[in-house]
Design a protein around this motif. Sequence first.
Motif, PDB file in Angstrom:
ATOM      1  N   ASP A  45       9.430   3.496  -2.926  1.00 47.79           N
ATOM      2  CA  ASP A  45       9.176   2.385  -3.840  1.00 47.79           C
ATOM      3  C   ASP A  45       9.945   1.152  -3.373  1.00 47.79           C
ATOM      4  O   ASP A  45      10.910   1.259  -2.621  1.00 47.79           O
ATOM      5  CB  ASP A  45       9.620   2.766  -5.254  1.00 47.79           C
ATOM      6  N   ARG A 105       0.828  -1.218   0.000  1.00 46.16           N
ATOM      7  CA  ARG A 105       0.000   0.000   0.000  1.00 46.16           C
ATOM      8  C   ARG A 105       0.853   1.255   0.000  1.00 46.16           C
ATOM      9  O   ARG A 105       0.596   2.192  -0.756  1.00 46.16           O
ATOM     10  CB  ARG A 105      -0.915   0.031   1.223  1.00 46.16           C
ATOM     11  N   ALA A 106       1.869   1.294   0.853  1.00 44.91           N
ATOM     12  CA  ALA A 106       2.703   2.486   0.984  1.00 44.91           C
ATOM     13  C   ALA A 106       3.503   2.776  -0.282  1.00 44.91           C
ATOM     14  O   ALA A 106       3.793   3.939  -0.578  1.00 44.91           O
ATOM     15  CB  ALA A 106       3.649   2.339   2.175  1.00 44.91           C
ATOM     16  N   THR A 107       3.847   1.738  -1.013  1.00 44.84           N
ATOM     17  CA  THR A 107       4.620   1.933  -2.237  1.00 44.84           C
ATOM     18  C   THR A 107       3.745   2.033  -3.484  1.00 44.84           C
ATOM     19  O   THR A 107       4.256   2.232  -4.584  1.00 44.84           O
ATOM     20  CB  THR A 107       5.647   0.787  -2.425  1.00 44.84           C
ATOM     21  N   GLY A 108       2.435   1.894  -3.308  1.00 42.71           N
ATOM     22  CA  GLY A 108       1.518   2.007  -4.444  1.00 42.71           C
ATOM     23  C   GLY A 108       1.592   0.835  -5.404  1.00 42.71           C
ATOM     24  O   GLY A 108       1.216   0.962  -6.564  1.00 42.71           O
ATOM     25  N   ARG A 109       2.049  -0.297  -4.921  1.00 40.35           N
ATOM     26  CA  ARG A 109       2.194  -1.485  -5.774  1.00 40.35           C
ATOM     27  C   ARG A 109       1.060  -2.469  -5.531  1.00 40.35           C
ATOM     28  O   ARG A 109       0.560  -2.604  -4.428  1.00 40.35           O
ATOM     29  CB  ARG A 109       3.510  -2.200  -5.468  1.00 40.35           C
ATOM     30  N   GLU A 110       0.690  -3.160  -6.591  1.00 42.37           N
ATOM     31  CA  GLU A 110      -0.224  -4.293  -6.517  1.00 42.37           C
ATOM     32  C   GLU A 110       0.633  -5.547  -6.409  1.00 42.37           C
ATOM     33  O   GLU A 110       1.690  -5.625  -7.033  1.00 42.37           O
ATOM     34  CB  GLU A 110      -1.098  -4.376  -7.776  1.00 42.37           C
TER      35      GLU A 110
END
Length: 120
Positions: free
Chosen positions: A95, A59-64
Motif C-alpha cells: 500500500d 495499480r500495484a497498490t490497488g488505489r485510484e
Amino acid sequence: MTTPAVASYLRWKRDVAEHDYTAASSYLSIRFGQDHADQVAAKLRKLPVTMRRANDILRATGREPLPLTDPGVLNDLKKVLSGEKLSPILVAEGDIADGYHRVSLAYAIDPFADIPLKIG
C-alpha cells in the motif's frame, strides 16, 4: 503545453523527508498496529530510493488516483508550481504508506511519469 512539458515541472527530492516516515508509521498503525508500523518505517529508512511509473504504483497498490480537486493534491500542486521539490513516495505492505497525494498529482500530469519511491 504538452504532457511531457508539464511533467518537467515535477521535481523530486533525493531522499524522503523525515516527517514522511512518521506519517507512514501513523497510517500503517491503523492497519497493522503501532509496533509493526514502527518496524516497517524503520526498514523503509534503510532502503534505497528506486523509480516506478505513477500508473504502476497506483495499480500495484490497488488505489485510484485522487482528483486534482482533492485538498492534498492541490497543496502538492501549489508546491510544484512554486518550484518546490516533492518527497519520494513510501510503499509498504502493498500500500502507499505515504505520498498518495503526490502520486495522484503525478498521475494527473503524466500517468507514465517516473516517481521516486522506497518499496518495503
